[in-house]
Design a protein around this motif. Structure first.
Motif, PDB file in Angstrom:
ATOM      1  N   PRO A  42       3.491   5.849  65.992  1.00 27.81           N
ATOM      2  CA  PRO A  42       2.858   5.076  64.906  1.00 27.81           C
ATOM      3  C   PRO A  42       2.070   5.962  63.941  1.00 27.81           C
ATOM      4  N   ILE A  43       1.374   6.956  64.466  1.00 32.06           N
ATOM      5  CA  ILE A  43       0.615   7.855  63.593  1.00 32.06           C
ATOM      6  C   ILE A  43       1.577   8.717  62.774  1.00 32.06           C
ATOM      7  N   PHE A  44       2.623   9.187  63.427  1.00 35.16           N
ATOM      8  CA  PHE A  44       3.622   9.996  62.737  1.00 35.16           C
ATOM      9  C   PHE A  44       4.249   9.208  61.593  1.00 35.16           C
ATOM     10  N   GLN A  45       4.585   7.930  61.845  1.00 38.18           N
ATOM     11  CA  GLN A  45       5.198   7.093  60.822  1.00 38.18           C
ATOM     12  C   GLN A  45       4.222   6.815  59.681  1.00 38.18           C
ATOM     13  N   ALA A  46       2.954   6.618  60.011  1.00 34.20           N
ATOM     14  CA  ALA A  46       1.956   6.388  58.970  1.00 34.20           C
ATOM     15  C   ALA A  46       1.808   7.615  58.087  1.00 34.20           C
ATOM     16  N   TRP A  47       1.835   8.777  58.701  1.00 34.41           N
ATOM     17  CA  TRP A  47       1.767  10.036  57.967  1.00 34.41           C
ATOM     18  C   TRP A  47       2.954  10.142  57.014  1.00 34.41           C
ATOM     19  N   ARG A  48       4.105   9.785  57.522  1.00 35.04           N
ATOM     20  CA  ARG A  48       5.311   9.849  56.710  1.00 35.04           C
ATOM     21  C   ARG A  48       5.262   8.850  55.552  1.00 35.04           C
ATOM     22  N   SER A  49       4.786   7.641  55.798  1.00 34.02           N
ATOM     23  CA  SER A  49       4.704   6.614  54.758  1.00 34.02           C
ATOM     24  C   SER A  49       3.803   7.054  53.616  1.00 34.02           C
ATOM     25  N   ILE A  50       2.691   7.674  53.968  1.00 34.69           N
ATOM     26  CA  ILE A  50       1.790   8.178  52.927  1.00 34.69           C
ATOM     27  C   ILE A  50       2.491   9.236  52.079  1.00 34.69           C
ATOM     28  N   ASP A  51       3.221  10.104  52.737  1.00 35.09           N
ATOM     29  CA  ASP A  51       3.928  11.175  52.035  1.00 35.09           C
ATOM     30  C   ASP A  51       4.994  10.624  51.091  1.00 35.09           C
ATOM     31  N   GLN A  52       5.534   9.428  51.395  1.00 35.42           N
ATOM     32  CA  GLN A  52       6.634   8.880  50.605  1.00 35.42           C
ATOM     33  C   GLN A  52       6.179   7.888  49.546  1.00 35.42           C
ATOM     34  N   ARG A  53       4.884   7.678  49.419  1.00 35.56           N
ATOM     35  CA  ARG A  53       4.406   6.751  48.395  1.00 35.56           C
ATOM     36  C   ARG A  53       4.796   7.255  47.013  1.00 35.56           C
ATOM     37  N   GLY A  54       5.363   6.348  46.232  1.00 32.66           N
ATOM     38  CA  GLY A  54       5.796   6.722  44.896  1.00 32.66           C
ATOM     39  C   GLY A  54       7.296   6.876  44.776  1.00 32.66           C
ATOM     40  N   GLY A  55       8.019   6.719  45.884  1.00 29.21           N
ATOM     41  CA  GLY A  55       9.478   6.790  45.831  1.00 29.21           C
ATOM     42  C   GLY A  55       9.960   8.104  45.269  1.00 29.21           C
ATOM     43  N   PRO A  56      10.848   8.072  44.264  1.00 29.85           N
ATOM     44  CA  PRO A  56      11.381   9.306  43.685  1.00 29.85           C
ATOM     45  C   PRO A  56      10.316  10.200  43.050  1.00 29.85           C
ATOM     46  N   GLN A  57       9.119   9.654  42.841  1.00 31.29           N
ATOM     47  CA  GLN A  57       8.021  10.449  42.289  1.00 31.29           C
ATOM     48  C   GLN A  57       7.045  10.888  43.383  1.00 31.29           C
ATOM     49  N   SER A  58       7.369  10.632  44.637  1.00 28.52           N
ATOM     50  CA  SER A  58       6.438  10.909  45.727  1.00 28.52           C
ATOM     51  C   SER A  58       6.347  12.394  46.033  1.00 28.52           C
ATOM     52  N   ALA A  59       5.308  12.730  46.786  1.00 27.29           N
ATOM     53  CA  ALA A  59       5.140  14.125  47.201  1.00 27.29           C
ATOM     54  C   ALA A  59       6.309  14.587  48.060  1.00 27.29           C
ATOM     55  N   SER A  60       6.882  13.664  48.843  1.00 31.76           N
ATOM     56  CA  SER A  60       8.001  14.033  49.710  1.00 31.76           C
ATOM     57  C   SER A  60       9.216  14.481  48.910  1.00 31.76           C
ATOM     58  N   VAL A  61       9.361  13.976  47.698  1.00 32.41           N
ATOM     59  CA  VAL A  61      10.475  14.358  46.826  1.00 32.41           C
ATOM     60  C   VAL A  61      10.130  15.599  46.017  1.00 32.41           C
ATOM     61  N   LEU A  62       8.957  15.583  45.403  1.00 35.12           N
ATOM     62  CA  LEU A  62       8.579  16.690  44.525  1.00 35.12           C
ATOM     63  C   LEU A  62       8.452  18.001  45.289  1.00 35.12           C
ATOM     64  N   ARG A  63       8.150  17.935  46.577  1.00 35.20           N
ATOM     65  CA  ARG A  63       8.043  19.141  47.381  1.00 35.20           C
ATOM     66  C   ARG A  63       9.367  19.916  47.395  1.00 35.20           C
ATOM     67  N   PHE A  64      10.469  19.200  47.329  1.00 34.67           N
ATOM     68  CA  PHE A  64      11.775  19.839  47.366  1.00 34.67           C
ATOM     69  C   PHE A  64      12.410  19.965  45.987  1.00 34.67           C
ATOM     70  N   ALA A  65      12.264  18.922  45.163  1.00 34.04           N
ATOM     71  CA  ALA A  65      12.946  18.911  43.870  1.00 34.04           C
ATOM     72  C   ALA A  65      12.111  19.506  42.747  1.00 34.04           C
ATOM     73  N   GLY A  66      10.784  19.491  42.882  1.00 36.18           N
ATOM     74  CA  GLY A  66       9.923  20.007  41.829  1.00 36.18           C
ATOM     75  C   GLY A  66       9.557  18.929  40.820  1.00 36.18           C
ATOM     76  N   GLU A  67       8.431  19.100  40.165  1.00 33.59           N
ATOM     77  CA  GLU A  67       7.957  18.107  39.198  1.00 33.59           C
ATOM     78  C   GLU A  67       8.834  18.030  37.957  1.00 33.59           C
ATOM     79  N   ASP A  68       9.593  19.090  37.675  1.00 36.81           N
ATOM     80  CA  ASP A  68      10.418  19.095  36.479  1.00 36.81           C
ATOM     81  C   ASP A  68      11.844  18.610  36.747  1.00 36.81           C
ATOM     82  N   ALA A  69      12.116  18.108  37.934  1.00 35.62           N
ATOM     83  CA  ALA A  69      13.468  17.652  38.281  1.00 35.62           C
ATOM     84  C   ALA A  69      13.828  16.409  37.472  1.00 35.62           C
ATOM     85  N   ASP A  70      15.105  16.275  37.136  1.00 36.35           N
ATOM     86  CA  ASP A  70      15.558  15.107  36.396  1.00 36.35           C
ATOM     87  C   ASP A  70      15.642  13.905  37.323  1.00 36.35           C
ATOM     88  N   GLU A  71      15.838  12.743  36.730  1.00 39.58           N
ATOM     89  CA  GLU A  71      15.819  11.498  37.489  1.00 39.58           C
ATOM     90  C   GLU A  71      16.908  11.458  38.563  1.00 39.58           C
TER      91      GLU A  71
END
Length: 649
Positions: free
Chosen positions: A246-275
């Motif tokens: 449950p704690i692991f999942q909560a940690w993951r949910s926080i990281d994914q807030r924002g969907g394609p704009q989330s930290a989980s995405v930008l960490r790999f794709a970068g802030e300048d990535a296209d849609e």
């Protein structure tokens, strides 16, 4: 001539989000690219060395479409083997596969619990780095030296693609008079760990897995990693992995807030990535299941006996120094997951510190990272940096192991792609360049892995032609002007008397006398290598664009959006050039120019030009009679666009 009817509706739709906002857009079964679905089987593998059975592994195997017509002596074309990274899937290779399947036979599997493969077994030992490398070796063994009868695309159907098995493919051993088929390995991130273990002369894998090494003629590590976690790092990582779910999942949910704009995405794709790139990364992140991810990470951690890592360790100096075959190393300049500094380390292990990559940075980037990053293309959490202790086997203060002898003839090529990140496999800004680098490297390994050579051979031998020539000849060549912007046509034929690139350009290009407009671009949506030379069009002022799609399968929304992007790009090029956009046309063809061509053009007319679905279907049928023939294509169009309209007939 190019206009913007329905622009307001499109703008509203874009503001509300596209397909990626639909939960179904993250389901690996629903979003699997058509090419992969068409050539996918689901089958069990039992690994001889471990005794572990993986009951349902998605296996993509696509023989070369013209294998029976190309020289196969002394051996058949090399098998291209792809291995994805942690949390990834074969789908991440789709942009590469659309090009490389036309060069040689291709094999890839979704590792257990990833993509479309079943998460089974669940015991943690089945997910160790060495255990997974043994699984990949087993899959390769079962696809080497196999004869696949030439398939008629006309027999394909969506149902057949999902239910097909190896018996239905009628795989048979090739003639024993041929020399053994060779192998070329292509891996991304964690996938490079498994493949380097197969290619290394100092690999600790089983005898069965190491038997492949004599067949491997090249390896292409993309975003490779080399660092074995230190004893301290391993201990901390194991503590983190034991955090309650449950704690692991909560940690993951926080990281994914924002969907394609989330930290989980930008960490790999970068802030300048296209849609598109952000949405793809978001999809892969969602598809990475936590309980699977945790087993893979656990499997990357070594077991220490004393101060040295002994069991299940990730490849480091010992393994990489034993890779003797030609190598193409590719990294992303801005990759923060597996940093470009990994390439100089591999070169050092091989005794090749003098090598310089495409940015000339090998010697400048040899400092070691102060953190150990989990090389994951879809990590479900943003793990905090873990200090790397100097007791790591690969730390600057560690006593270097005796490097294996490196052949003076070993060819090594390195590239650090400017501005690229860990997403370079599928990012819109890098995937085509990466495909080009790989294609060039493949030609060095085997001259037959060259599209130009293959086309020349098929042409001179009289084997390069369309399917069902008589049916093709009976099909009208080119439609009238559709929606003021397009012409639909059947595929051109280099050796035809009337419908060749030269005659088409002379009739419908700038020098032609056709009314209604001048064709300035051709979009080829067939999947196969076209039976004509595109330079014959480009030499007459008509630009050629390839957007490969699979016959008989209704294009997905994502594929439709990709087609729209190609057409929009062409229109922008025309508007920016000196061409008269009011008289410029785009020609589109699949094989016969009815079903896939009609589906995409009708979709574009509805989405981009504001037509009603009924009108768009009727106009296409009138200009390209009898119109879209496949009923399941029409049904899909009505479900997608016409639920509010009354359907004719």
């Amino acid at each position: 001539m190019f206009h913007n009817r329905g622009a307001a509706a499109r703008k509203k739709k874009a503001s509300q989000g596209g397909e990626g906002d639909d939960l179904s857009a993250t389901d690996p079964h629903l979003t699997d690219p058509g090419l992969l679905r068409k050539h996918t089987t689901f089958r069990p593998y039992t690994v001889p060395s471990t005794g572990i059975t993986y009951p349902r592994i998605r296996t993509f195997y696509r023989p070369h479409p013209y294998a029976s017509k190309l020289p196969s002596r002394p051996r058949s074309l090399p098998l291209l083997v792809f291995c994805h990274g942690l949390g990834g899937s074969v789908a991440q290779f789709a942009p590469l596969l659309t090009s490389l399947v036309n060069l040689g036979p291709c094999l890839a599997i979704d590792l257990p619990g990833c993509g479309r493969s079943q998460f089974a077994p669940t015991n943690w030992e089945a997910y160790g780095c060495h255990a997974l490398a043994e699984l990949v070796a087993t899959a390769i063994h079962e696809h080497l030296d196999m004869e696949v009868p030439e398939q008629d695309d006309a027999s394909d159907s969506d149902a057949e693609m999902e239910l097909i098995d190896l018996d239905e493919l009628q795989l048979k051993p090739k003639s024993t008079t041929r020399e053994p088929q060779q192998i070329i390995l292509i891996g991304h991130s964690m996938g490079t760990f498994h493949l380097s273990l197969l290619a290394s002369a100092t690999s600790p894998l089983s005898r069965e897995a190491c038997q492949l090494r004599s067949r491997i003629i090249g390896i292409i590590p993309i975003c490779p990693g080399t660092t074995t976690p230190s004893k301290k790092v391993t201990r901390i990582a194991k503590v983190l992995l034991n955090i309650p779910t449950p704690i692991f999942q909560a940690w993951r949910s926080i990281d994914q807030r924002g969907g394609p704009q989330s930290a989980s995405v930008l960490r790999f794709a970068g802030e300048d990535a296209d849609e598109e790139t952000r949405r793809l990364q978001w999809r892969y992140n969602i598809q990475s299941v936590s309980k699977v991810w945790r087993r893979y990470v656990w499997g990357l951690l070594p077991k220490y006996i004393g101060v040295e890592a002994q069991e299940n360790t990730t490849p480091g100096r010992r393994v990489w120094s034993g890779v003797k075959c030609p190598m193409l190393l590719v990294a992303g300049e801005l990759d923060s997951i597996t940093k470009p500094t990994e390439i100089p380390k591999i070169l050092a292990f091989l005794g090749r510190e003098d090598a310089v990559d495409s940015l000339g940075q090998c010697k400048e980037q040899q400092e070691q990272s102060s953190t150990f990053e989990i090389p994951d293309s879809a990590a479900p959490i943003a793990a905090p940096p873990i200090p790397t202790a100097n007791d790591s086997d690969d730390s600057p203060n560690a006593k270097p192991a005796s490097p294996a002898a490196v052949s003076s003839t070993q060819y090594i090529e390195t590239h650090t792609l400017v501005g690229a990140r860990h997403t370079l496999l599928y990012a819109t800004t890098t995937r085509r360049a990466l495909a080009g680098l790989i294609a060039t490297f493949l030609r060095r390994l085997d001259p037959r892995l060259d599209a130009g050579w293959q086309l020349q051979h098929l042409t001179t031998e009289g084997k390069w032609d369309v399917k069902n020539l008589e049916k093709w000849r009976r099909t009208p060549a080119v439609s009238g002007v559709i929606a003021g912007q397009f012409r639909a046509m059947k595929v051109l034929r280099e050796v035809d008397e009337t419908h060749t690139p030269d005659t088409f350009a002379g009739t419908y290009g700038r020098s032609g006398g056709q009314t209604g407009g001048v064709v300035v671009a051709v979009v080829d949506i067939s999947h196969e290598t076209p039976p004509y030379q595109p330079r014959g069009l480009e030499g007459r002022g008509i630009k050629y664009h390839k957007f490969p799609t699979v016959s008989k399968l209704q294009p997905s929304r994502e594929e439709a959006n990709g087609f729209f992007a190609v057409i929009d790009g062409i229109i922008q090029e025309i508007a920016a050039s000196d061409s008269d956009s009011e008289t410029s046309l785009i020609a589109v063809h699949c094989h016969y120019g009815f079903n896939r061509t009609g589906f995409f053009l009708v979709s574009y007319m509805v989405e981009r030009l504001g037509w009603t679905l009924g009108d768009a279907i009727e106009v296409f049928a009138r200009m390209r009679a009898p119109g879209i023939r496949h009923q399941h294509f029409l049904d899909t169009l009505w479900v997608r666009y016409g639920l509010g309209e009354t359907r004719a007939g």
